[in-house]
Scaffold this motif. Structure first.
Motif, PDB file in Angstrom:
ATOM      1  N   GLY A  15     -36.602  39.113   9.244  1.00 48.42           N
ATOM      2  CA  GLY A  15     -37.319  40.031   8.374  1.00 48.42           C
ATOM      3  C   GLY A  15     -37.116  39.702   6.902  1.00 48.42           C
ATOM      4  N   PHE A  16     -35.892  39.329   6.531  1.00 51.21           N
ATOM      5  CA  PHE A  16     -35.598  38.937   5.156  1.00 51.21           C
ATOM      6  C   PHE A  16     -36.415  37.723   4.745  1.00 51.21           C
ATOM      7  CE2 PHE A  16     -33.030  35.711   2.879  1.00 51.21           C
ATOM      8  CZ  PHE A  16     -33.091  36.246   1.599  1.00 51.21           C
ATOM      9  N   HIS A  17     -36.411  36.691   5.574  1.00 51.72           N
ATOM     10  CA  HIS A  17     -37.146  35.470   5.234  1.00 51.72           C
ATOM     11  C   HIS A  17     -38.650  35.725   5.160  1.00 51.72           C
ATOM     12  CE1 HIS A  17     -34.122  32.248   5.118  1.00 51.72           C
ATOM     13  NE2 HIS A  17     -33.459  32.946   6.023  1.00 51.72           N
ATOM     14  N   LEU A  18     -39.165  36.539   6.076  1.00 54.10           N
ATOM     15  CA  LEU A  18     -40.596  36.849   6.048  1.00 54.10           C
ATOM     16  C   LEU A  18     -40.948  37.652   4.800  1.00 54.10           C
ATOM     17  CD1 LEU A  18     -43.418  36.936   7.325  1.00 54.10           C
ATOM     18  CD2 LEU A  18     -42.673  38.995   8.559  1.00 54.10           C
ATOM     19  N   ALA A  19     -40.179  38.684   4.490  1.00 56.01           N
ATOM     20  CA  ALA A  19     -40.440  39.505   3.306  1.00 56.01           C
ATOM     21  C   ALA A  19     -40.376  38.665   2.037  1.00 56.01           C
ATOM     22  CB  ALA A  19     -39.446  40.659   3.240  1.00 56.01           C
ATOM     23  N   ASN A  20     -39.407  37.769   1.978  1.00 59.64           N
ATOM     24  CA  ASN A  20     -39.261  36.901   0.814  1.00 59.64           C
ATOM     25  C   ASN A  20     -40.500  36.027   0.628  1.00 59.64           C
ATOM     26  OD1 ASN A  20     -37.586  36.022  -1.356  1.00 59.64           O
ATOM     27  ND2 ASN A  20     -37.075  34.173  -0.212  1.00 59.64           N
ATOM     28  N   ARG A  21     -41.008  35.488   1.733  1.00 57.40           N
ATOM     29  CA  ARG A  21     -42.217  34.645   1.666  1.00 57.40           C
ATOM     30  C   ARG A  21     -43.432  35.473   1.220  1.00 57.40           C
ATOM     31  NH1 ARG A  21     -44.495  30.166   4.521  1.00 57.40           N
ATOM     32  NH2 ARG A  21     -46.689  30.072   3.875  1.00 57.40           N
ATOM     33  N   LEU A  22     -43.588  36.668   1.752  1.00 56.43           N
ATOM     34  CA  LEU A  22     -44.728  37.516   1.392  1.00 56.43           C
ATOM     35  C   LEU A  22     -44.678  37.901  -0.082  1.00 56.43           C
ATOM     36  CD1 LEU A  22     -44.777  39.832   4.540  1.00 56.43           C
ATOM     37  CD2 LEU A  22     -46.494  38.106   3.950  1.00 56.43           C
ATOM     38  N   LEU A  23     -43.492  38.196  -0.591  1.00 60.23           N
ATOM     39  CA  LEU A  23     -43.344  38.534  -2.005  1.00 60.23           C
ATOM     40  C   LEU A  23     -43.717  37.351  -2.893  1.00 60.23           C
ATOM     41  CD1 LEU A  23     -40.010  40.529  -1.800  1.00 60.23           C
ATOM     42  CD2 LEU A  23     -42.217  41.485  -2.508  1.00 60.23           C
ATOM     43  N   LYS A  24     -43.297  36.159  -2.490  1.00 59.01           N
ATOM     44  CA  LYS A  24     -43.606  34.975  -3.283  1.00 59.01           C
ATOM     45  C   LYS A  24     -45.108  34.687  -3.275  1.00 59.01           C
ATOM     46  CE  LYS A  24     -39.067  32.816  -2.751  1.00 59.01           C
ATOM     47  NZ  LYS A  24     -38.644  33.254  -4.076  1.00 59.01           N
ATOM     48  N   GLU A  25     -45.815  35.170  -2.266  1.00 61.20           N
ATOM     49  CA  GLU A  25     -47.263  35.001  -2.214  1.00 61.20           C
ATOM     50  C   GLU A  25     -47.994  36.098  -2.976  1.00 61.20           C
ATOM     51  OE1 GLU A  25     -48.571  34.534   1.820  1.00 61.20           O
ATOM     52  OE2 GLU A  25     -47.683  32.523   1.995  1.00 61.20           O
ATOM     53  N   GLY A  26     -47.237  37.027  -3.574  1.00 57.47           N
ATOM     54  CA  GLY A  26     -47.839  38.038  -4.430  1.00 57.47           C
ATOM     55  C   GLY A  26     -48.171  39.354  -3.768  1.00 57.47           C
ATOM     56  N   HIS A  27     -47.739  39.545  -2.507  1.00 58.91           N
ATOM     57  CA  HIS A  27     -48.023  40.793  -1.810  1.00 58.91           C
ATOM     58  C   HIS A  27     -47.013  41.883  -2.174  1.00 58.91           C
ATOM     59  CE1 HIS A  27     -51.047  38.874   0.677  1.00 58.91           C
ATOM     60  NE2 HIS A  27     -50.185  37.931   1.019  1.00 58.91           N
ATOM     61  N   ARG A  28     -47.419  43.117  -1.973  1.00 63.03           N
ATOM     62  CA  ARG A  28     -46.483  44.226  -2.036  1.00 63.03           C
ATOM     63  C   ARG A  28     -45.837  44.348  -0.659  1.00 63.03           C
ATOM     64  NH1 ARG A  28     -47.689  50.727  -2.007  1.00 63.03           N
ATOM     65  NH2 ARG A  28     -45.557  51.407  -2.487  1.00 63.03           N
ATOM     66  N   VAL A  29     -44.533  44.464  -0.630  1.00 64.80           N
ATOM     67  CA  VAL A  29     -43.799  44.542   0.638  1.00 64.80           C
ATOM     68  C   VAL A  29     -42.982  45.832   0.672  1.00 64.80           C
ATOM     69  CG1 VAL A  29     -42.029  43.493   2.103  1.00 64.80           C
ATOM     70  CG2 VAL A  29     -43.680  42.040   0.910  1.00 64.80           C
ATOM     71  N   ILE A  30     -43.188  46.602   1.729  1.00 64.21           N
ATOM     72  CA  ILE A  30     -42.369  47.777   2.001  1.00 64.21           C
ATOM     73  C   ILE A  30     -41.389  47.392   3.102  1.00 64.21           C
ATOM     74  CG2 ILE A  30     -42.336  50.229   2.564  1.00 64.21           C
ATOM     75  CD1 ILE A  30     -44.051  49.524   0.103  1.00 64.21           C
ATOM     76  N   GLY A  31     -40.122  47.325   2.768  1.00 67.11           N
ATOM     77  CA  GLY A  31     -39.103  47.027   3.763  1.00 67.11           C
ATOM     78  C   GLY A  31     -38.592  48.303   4.408  1.00 67.11           C
ATOM     79  N   PHE A  32     -38.348  48.242   5.706  1.00 69.05           N
ATOM     80  CA  PHE A  32     -37.875  49.407   6.457  1.00 69.05           C
ATOM     81  C   PHE A  32     -36.734  48.931   7.343  1.00 69.05           C
ATOM     82  CE2 PHE A  32     -37.765  52.589   9.773  1.00 69.05           C
ATOM     83  CZ  PHE A  32     -38.237  53.763   9.191  1.00 69.05           C
ATOM     84  N   ASP A  33     -35.563  49.545   7.204  1.00 68.57           N
ATOM     85  CA  ASP A  33     -34.393  49.095   7.967  1.00 68.57           C
ATOM     86  C   ASP A  33     -33.339  50.187   7.937  1.00 68.57           C
ATOM     87  OD1 ASP A  33     -31.950  47.514   8.776  1.00 68.57           O
ATOM     88  OD2 ASP A  33     -33.351  45.844   8.608  1.00 68.57           O
ATOM     89  N   SER A  34     -32.600  50.320   9.033  1.00 62.97           N
ATOM     90  CA  SER A  34     -31.533  51.316   9.081  1.00 62.97           C
ATOM     91  C   SER A  34     -30.179  50.746   8.668  1.00 62.97           C
ATOM     92  CB  SER A  34     -31.420  51.924  10.485  1.00 62.97           C
ATOM     93  OG  SER A  34     -31.142  50.916  11.437  1.00 62.97           O
ATOM     94  N   VAL A  35     -30.091  49.423   8.470  1.00 63.62           N
ATOM     95  CA  VAL A  35     -28.860  48.739   8.036  1.00 63.62           C
ATOM     96  C   VAL A  35     -27.683  49.172   8.914  1.00 63.62           C
ATOM     97  CG1 VAL A  35     -27.508  47.994   6.032  1.00 63.62           C
ATOM     98  CG2 VAL A  35     -29.826  48.844   5.690  1.00 63.62           C
ATOM     99  N   THR A  36     -27.812  48.966  10.212  1.00 64.23           N
ATOM    100  CA  THR A  36     -26.753  49.345  11.136  1.00 64.23           C
ATOM    101  C   THR A  36     -25.537  48.439  10.971  1.00 64.23           C
ATOM    102  OG1 THR A  36     -27.424  47.854  12.930  1.00 64.23           O
ATOM    103  CG2 THR A  36     -28.528  50.012  12.803  1.00 64.23           C
ATOM    104  N   GLU A  37     -24.462  48.803  11.630  1.00 57.21           N
ATOM    105  CA  GLU A  37     -23.236  48.015  11.585  1.00 57.21           C
ATOM    106  C   GLU A  37     -23.086  47.121  12.815  1.00 57.21           C
ATOM    107  OE1 GLU A  37     -19.869  50.458  10.789  1.00 57.21           O
ATOM    108  OE2 GLU A  37     -20.626  51.121   8.833  1.00 57.21           O
ATOM    109  N   TYR A  38     -24.202  46.819  13.484  1.00 57.64           N
ATOM    110  CA  TYR A  38     -24.136  45.897  14.631  1.00 57.64           C
ATOM    111  C   TYR A  38     -23.506  44.574  14.216  1.00 57.64           C
ATOM    112  CZ  TYR A  38     -25.830  42.394  17.942  1.00 57.64           C
ATOM    113  OH  TYR A  38     -25.912  41.339  18.810  1.00 57.64           O
ATOM    114  N   TYR A  39     -23.884  44.092  13.033  1.00 59.21           N
ATOM    115  CA  TYR A  39     -23.150  42.986  12.416  1.00 59.21           C
ATOM    116  C   TYR A  39     -23.039  43.271  10.924  1.00 59.21           C
ATOM    117  CZ  TYR A  39     -27.640  40.889  10.926  1.00 59.21           C
ATOM    118  OH  TYR A  39     -28.863  40.664  10.365  1.00 59.21           O
ATOM    119  N   ASP A  40     -22.247  42.503  10.235  1.00 58.34           N
ATOM    120  CA  ASP A  40     -21.860  42.660   8.836  1.00 58.34           C
ATOM    121  C   ASP A  40     -22.934  43.309   7.948  1.00 58.34           C
ATOM    122  OD1 ASP A  40     -20.714  42.480   6.374  1.00 58.34           O
ATOM    123  OD2 ASP A  40     -20.581  40.284   6.335  1.00 58.34           O
ATOM    124  N   PRO A  41     -22.796  44.604   7.629  1.00 55.04           N
ATOM    125  CA  PRO A  41     -23.783  45.244   6.753  1.00 55.04           C
ATOM    126  C   PRO A  41     -23.753  44.706   5.331  1.00 55.04           C
ATOM    127  CG  PRO A  41     -21.976  46.762   7.227  1.00 55.04           C
ATOM    128  CD  PRO A  41     -21.777  45.566   8.098  1.00 55.04           C
TER     129      PRO A  41
END
Length: 343
Positions: A15-41
């Motif tokens: 999701g991070f890599h995709l959002a980063n690519r979309l932003l660089k292409e000039g799109h508005r990106v709404i990120g949605f995530d619960s930032v769980t502790e499944y791995y290193d938050p």
């Protein structure tokens, strides 16, 4: 033309890599995530920090399954494209905490589908996994092959989301593409994945567990190649029945809905021990091996037939394994590795 894109799981690896690519292409990106502790938050927060420094990024910290959260967001921003990458991941963890998969993958995807039904995007893109092929022994895996014998509860929940999305595509005319990932690796990766664990143990001088005594292979896919495939696939909107031209050989397009499933892989399986040797070279260290049996829920091999993907979007870049692992090792040693204190 710039659009508003919703990326669930924006704090995660892909999701991070995709959002980063979309932003660089000039799109508005709404990120949605619960930032769980499944791995290193902390790692997730660092990804979000990078995204947050770019113009056009907004972030909502919430769980998919929270009633009303996604519907309120859809009604407010009306995303043109929805990329659903948020999920409880990991085959082995599904043996320990299966209920988290039920909540995130099943209930969470249901909430997303309901929001998309009420506020339809131009294209709904949902992540699945190569794990859905399960006990199907035919190689390489094609999208039209049977995928009925999942080997883990994680895979079962992802297969369920494919069926759920198909029903919504049929009932409400939602153009939907499911994409099945094949062992993605690269920079800013997930610490629970094998290559990341290998790197940590190699650098610490501890043995790495080699499952099935090394008799395994995976269709390793570099994350930048994957994102390129996703971006292109986003433009290949599945047509509705009655509005289709000549059929594409091997297409998984539903006969009753604007829905298809597509493999995204490198189409070049690599033996596990060859992968480990390449990682050793990238890190400049030799590993110590601990050969063990197969883990429950795992499969000995994966191999994507990517011919449908290429028929839809053209030939994709295929980063050589040595290059991809070198990029990962450089990032890992500079950004993430924490040397153990000398006793």
């Amino acid at each position: 033309m710039p659009e508003t894109h919703l990326v669930t799981g924006a704090a995660g690896f892909i999701g991070f890599h995709l959002a980063n690519r979309l932003l660089k292409e000039g799109h508005r990106v709404i990120g949605f995530d619960s930032v769980t502790e499944y791995y290193d938050p902390v790692l997730k927060r660092r990804r979000l920090e990078i995204l947050g420094k770019q113009e056009g990024f907004d972030f909502v910290e919430e769980a998919l399954e929270t009633p009303g959260a996604l519907d309120a967001l859809f009604s407010h921003v009306r995303p043109a494209m929805v990329w659903h990458l948020a999920a409880q991941a990991g085959v082995r963890y599904s043996l320990e905490a299966p209920e988290s998969y039920l909540q995130s993958n099943i209930t969470g995807t249901f909430r997303l589908l309901e929001a998309a039904r009420a506020h339809p995007p131009r294209h709904l893109m949902l992540a699945s996994t190569s794990s859905v092929y399960g006990a199907n022994g035919k190689m390489p895996y094609a999208e039209t092959d049977r995928a009925d014998w999942q080997m883990s509860f994680y895979a079962a929940t992802k297969k369920a989301t494919e069926a759920m999305a198909h029903s919504y595509a049929h009932l409400y005319g939602l153009p939907t593409t499911m994409f099945r990932f094949f062992t993605v690796y690269g920079t800013w990766g997930r610490p629970d994945m094998a290559y990341f664990k290998f790197a940590e143990r190699i650098m610490a001088g501890r043995p790495i567990d080699i499952y099935n005594h090394g008799d395994m292979s995976r269709d390793f896919t570099y994350v930048d190649d994957l994102v390129e495939g996703l971006i292109r696939l986003g433009g290949a909107v599945p047509p509705a029945p009655g509005a289709r031209g000549a059929p594409i050989p091997g297409d998984s397009l539903s006969p009753v809905a604007p829905w298809r499933v597509v493999n995204i892989g490198n189409s070049a399986p690599v033996k596990l021990m060859d992968f480990v040797a390449a990682l050793e070279r990238a890190l400049g260290r030799k590993a110590k091996y601990n050969f063990v049996g197969m883990q429950p829920g795992d499969v000995p091999a994966t191999w994507a037939d990517a011919s449908l993907l290429e028929a839809l979007v053209g030939a994709l870049p295929r980063t050589p394994l040595e290059v991809g692992l070198r990029h990962f090792a450089e990032w890992y040693l500079m950004e993430y590795h924490k040397p153990e204190p000398v006793a």
